[in-house]
Scaffold this active site. Structure first.
Site, short mmCIF file in Angstrom:
data_model
loop_
_atom_site.label_atom_id
_atom_site.label_comp_id
_atom_site.label_asym_id
_atom_site.label_seq_id
_atom_site.Cartn_x
_atom_site.Cartn_y
_atom_site.Cartn_z
N SER A 39 1.24 -5.71 -12.58
CA SER A 39 0.11 -4.89 -12.11
C SER A 39 -0.04 -3.63 -12.94
O SER A 39 -1.07 -2.96 -12.86
CB SER A 39 0.36 -4.46 -10.67
OG SER A 39 0.55 -5.54 -9.84
N HIS A 41 -3.56 -10.72 -15.32
CA HIS A 41 -3.41 -10.06 -14.02
C HIS A 41 -4.38 -10.67 -13.01
O HIS A 41 -5.56 -10.32 -12.96
CB HIS A 41 -3.67 -8.54 -14.20
CG HIS A 41 -3.48 -7.74 -12.96
ND1 HIS A 41 -4.14 -6.57 -12.73
CD2 HIS A 41 -2.67 -7.93 -11.90
CE1 HIS A 41 -3.77 -6.08 -11.55
NE2 HIS A 41 -2.88 -6.89 -11.04
N GLU A 71 -7.78 -9.86 -14.84
CA GLU A 71 -7.78 -8.77 -15.82
C GLU A 71 -6.87 -9.22 -16.97
O GLU A 71 -5.69 -9.50 -16.75
CB GLU A 71 -7.20 -7.51 -15.13
CG GLU A 71 -7.58 -6.21 -15.75
CD GLU A 71 -7.01 -5.01 -14.97
OE1 GLU A 71 -6.04 -5.17 -14.20
OE2 GLU A 71 -7.53 -3.91 -15.17
N ASN A 83 -5.71 -1.23 -11.08
CA ASN A 83 -4.83 -0.41 -10.26
C ASN A 83 -4.93 1.08 -10.58
O ASN A 83 -4.59 1.91 -9.74
CB ASN A 83 -3.39 -0.90 -10.39
CG ASN A 83 -3.21 -2.14 -9.54
OD1 ASN A 83 -3.53 -2.14 -8.36
ND2 ASN A 83 -2.74 -3.21 -10.14
P1 NAD Z 1 6.92 -10.65 -4.34
O1 NAD Z 1 7.94 -9.64 -3.97
O2 NAD Z 1 6.08 -11.24 -3.27
O3 NAD Z 1 7.61 -11.89 -5.14
C1 NAD Z 1 8.44 -11.72 -6.23
C2 NAD Z 1 9.24 -12.99 -6.42
O4 NAD Z 1 9.97 -12.90 -7.65
C3 NAD Z 1 10.29 -13.24 -5.31
O5 NAD Z 1 10.11 -14.53 -4.77
C4 NAD Z 1 11.63 -13.14 -6.06
O6 NAD Z 1 12.63 -14.00 -5.53
C5 NAD Z 1 11.20 -13.56 -7.46
N1 NAD Z 1 12.13 -13.17 -8.52
C6 NAD Z 1 12.82 -12.01 -8.66
N2 NAD Z 1 13.59 -12.05 -9.77
C7 NAD Z 1 13.36 -13.26 -10.37
C8 NAD Z 1 13.85 -13.91 -11.55
N3 NAD Z 1 14.72 -13.32 -12.35
N4 NAD Z 1 13.40 -15.14 -11.82
C9 NAD Z 1 12.52 -15.77 -11.01
N5 NAD Z 1 12.02 -15.21 -9.88
C10 NAD Z 1 12.43 -13.97 -9.57
O7 NAD Z 1 6.01 -9.96 -5.46
P2 NAD Z 1 4.46 -10.23 -5.79
O8 NAD Z 1 3.61 -9.36 -4.91
O9 NAD Z 1 4.20 -11.69 -5.86
O10 NAD Z 1 4.36 -9.60 -7.25
C11 NAD Z 1 4.73 -10.34 -8.41
C12 NAD Z 1 4.08 -9.71 -9.62
O11 NAD Z 1 2.65 -9.76 -9.45
C13 NAD Z 1 4.43 -8.22 -9.82
O12 NAD Z 1 4.52 -7.96 -11.18
C14 NAD Z 1 3.24 -7.53 -9.16
O13 NAD Z 1 3.04 -6.24 -9.68
C15 NAD Z 1 2.11 -8.45 -9.55
N6 NAD Z 1 0.91 -8.40 -8.71
C16 NAD Z 1 1.00 -8.28 -7.35
C17 NAD Z 1 -0.18 -8.26 -6.59
C18 NAD Z 1 -0.14 -8.19 -5.08
O14 NAD Z 1 -1.21 -8.05 -4.45
N7 NAD Z 1 1.01 -8.33 -4.46
C19 NAD Z 1 -1.43 -8.38 -7.21
C20 NAD Z 1 -1.49 -8.53 -8.60
C21 NAD Z 1 -0.31 -8.54 -9.34
#
Ligand code: NAD
Length: 295
Positions: free
Chosen positions: A118, A139, A151, A189
Site C-alpha cells: 500500500s 496495488h 494502481e 493512500n
Molecule cells: P493481512 O494481515 O490480512 O494478511 C497478510 C498475510 O500474509 C497473512 O495471512 C500472513 O500469514 C501472510 N504472511 C506473512 N508473512 C508471510 C510470508 N513470509 N510468506 C507468506 N505469507 C506471509 O494483510 P492484508 O490486508 O491482506 O495486506 C497484505 C498487503 O496488501 C499489504 O502489503 C497491504 O499494505 C496491502 N493492501 C492492503 C489493503 C487492505 O485494504 N487491507 C488494500 C490494498 C493493499
C-alpha cells in the site's frame, strides 16, 4: 502468462487469488500459515457463493475458479513455475525485502515480481533483487473481486516492457489500471490515509462519536461508508503501517498516526479481521453487511 503465484492469503491475497482464478489463471496461493490459507479459501468460497446467489456467476464458474487455485505453505514450491508473482504479505518493509530476495532466487529469470504494498517503496524492494526492471507495484483495492482500480507503481528501474505487460494483464482481469510514480503512499493512500487519520483524531479529541463521524461523511460527502468503518475494513494495523511509511518517508508530522490508532493496534483491535475495531463484529453481521455493500 497463465501461471500466477500469490504470496499471502489474508484480506488482499485471497481476493487477488480469487480474481486471477476467476479470469482463468492457474493460481498458486502461498502463506506461511496453514490457518490463513484455510481462512482464505473459505472466504473465496463464501464470496463466490454470494456472486452465485446474485446470479453474477454460474455454478460452473464457481467450481472452475476453485479448481484453478492450489495452496502451498512452502514458497519455493509455490512459485517454481510462475510467470508472475503478486506479493500480498503483511505490510512490513523488512518482511517484504526478505520475501523478494527469496523470490529472486526461487523464480525463473523471466518472471515478473509484483507487490501489492500500500505504501512501501517499489524501488527499495526492487533493489534487493537482480531484476529491478521486472519489479513493479500492483496495488489492488479491497475487496479485490469487486473494485475496478489497480494502481500500477513504477519503481525507479521498472522497464516499459514490465509496465505494459502489467497494464495489459490488469485489463484482462477486467480492472482499470492507473500508472503512478513511486513515492510513499503512492496516490490512493496518500490521499485516503490522512482522511482516515483525521477521522480518528476527531474521535480522539471528543468532537463526536464513531457513528456520528461516519454518518457525517456518508450523508454529507456521499461516501459509501464512513472513514472509521473503512479503517476497520482495511485493517487498523495496515492503516497504521501505511501512515508510518508516509511519516518516515516525507518527514512530515501531518502523517503521524493518531495516538488512539496506535493504542488500538497495540491492543489487538484490528477491525473486521480481529472481530473488533471502531465497531464490534463478533456478534453482529456488520462484516457481512460491509462485504455486501460491494457485491
Ligand atoms: P493481512 O494481515 O490480512 O494478511 C497478510 C498475510 O500474509 C497473512 O495471512 C500472513 O500469514 C501472510 N504472511 C506473512 N508473512 C508471510 C510470508 N513470509 N510468506 C507468506 N505469507 C506471509 O494483510 P492484508 O490486508 O491482506 O495486506 C497484505 C498487503 O496488501 C499489504 O502489503 C497491504 O499494505 C496491502 N493492501 C492492503 C489493503 C487492505 O485494504 N487491507 C488494500 C490494498 C493493499
Amino acid at each position: 502468462m497463465k501461471n500466477v503465484a500469490v504470496i499471502g492469503a489474508g484480506t488482499m491475497g485471497n481476493g487477488i487469488a480469487h480474481t486471477f482464478a476467476q479470469s482463468g489463471y492457474k493460481v498458486q496461493l502461498v502463506d506461511i500459515s496453514q490457518d490463513s490459507l484455510d481462512r482464505g479459501m473459505a472466504t473465496i468460497t463464501k464470496n463466490l457463493d454470494r456472486m452465485l446467489a446474485k446470479e453474477r456467476i454460474s455454478q460452473q464458474d464457481k467450481e472452475a475458479t476453485l479448481a484453478n487455485i492450489t495452496t502451498f505453505t512452502n514458497m519455493e514450491e509455490g512459485v517454481e513455475y510462475a510467470s508472475l508473482v503478486v506479493e500480498a504479505a503483511t505490510e512490513n518493509v523488512d518482511l517484504k525485502l526478505k520475501i523478494f530476495k527469496q523470490l529472486d532466487e526461487a523464480t525463473g529469470d523471466d518472471c515478473i515480481l509484483a507487490t501489492n504494498t500500500s505504501s512501501i517503496s517499489i524501488t527499495q524492494i526492487a533493489a534487493v533483487t537482480k531484476r529491478p526492471e521486472q519489479v513493479i507495484g500492483m496495488h489492488f483495492m479491497n475487496p479485490v473481486p469487486i473494485m475496478k482500480l489497480v494502481e500500477i507503481i513504477r519503481g525507479y528501474n521498472t522497464s516499459d516492457a514490465t509496465t505494459n505487460t502489467i497494464m495489459d494483464l490488469s485489463k484482462d482481469l477486467g480492472k482499470i489500471p492507473v500508472a503512478v510514480n513511486d513515492y510513499p503512499g503512492f496516490v490512493a493512500n496518500r490521499i485516503l490515509m490522512p482522511m482516515i487519520n483525521e477521522a480518528i483524531e476527531t474521535l480522539y479529541n471528543g468532537v463526536a462519536g464513531v457513528a456520528e463521524i461516519d454518518t457525517v461523511m456518508k450523508l454529507g460527502m456521499a461516501h459509501p461508508m464512513g472513514p472509521l468503518q473503512l479503517a476497520d475494513f482495511i485493517g487498523l494495523d495496515v492503516c497504521h503501517s501505511i501512515l508510518e511509511v508516509m511519516h518516515n518517508g516525507y518527514k512530515n508530522p501531518k502523517y503521524a498516526p493518531c495516538p488512539l490508532l496506535v493504542n488500538m493496534v497495540r491492543a489487538g483491535k484490528l477491525g473486521v479481521k480481529s472481530g473488533e475495531g471502531f465497531y464490534n463484529y463478533a456478534h453482529s453481521k456488520k462484516a457481512e453487511q460491509v462485504a455486501d455493500m460491494f457485491a
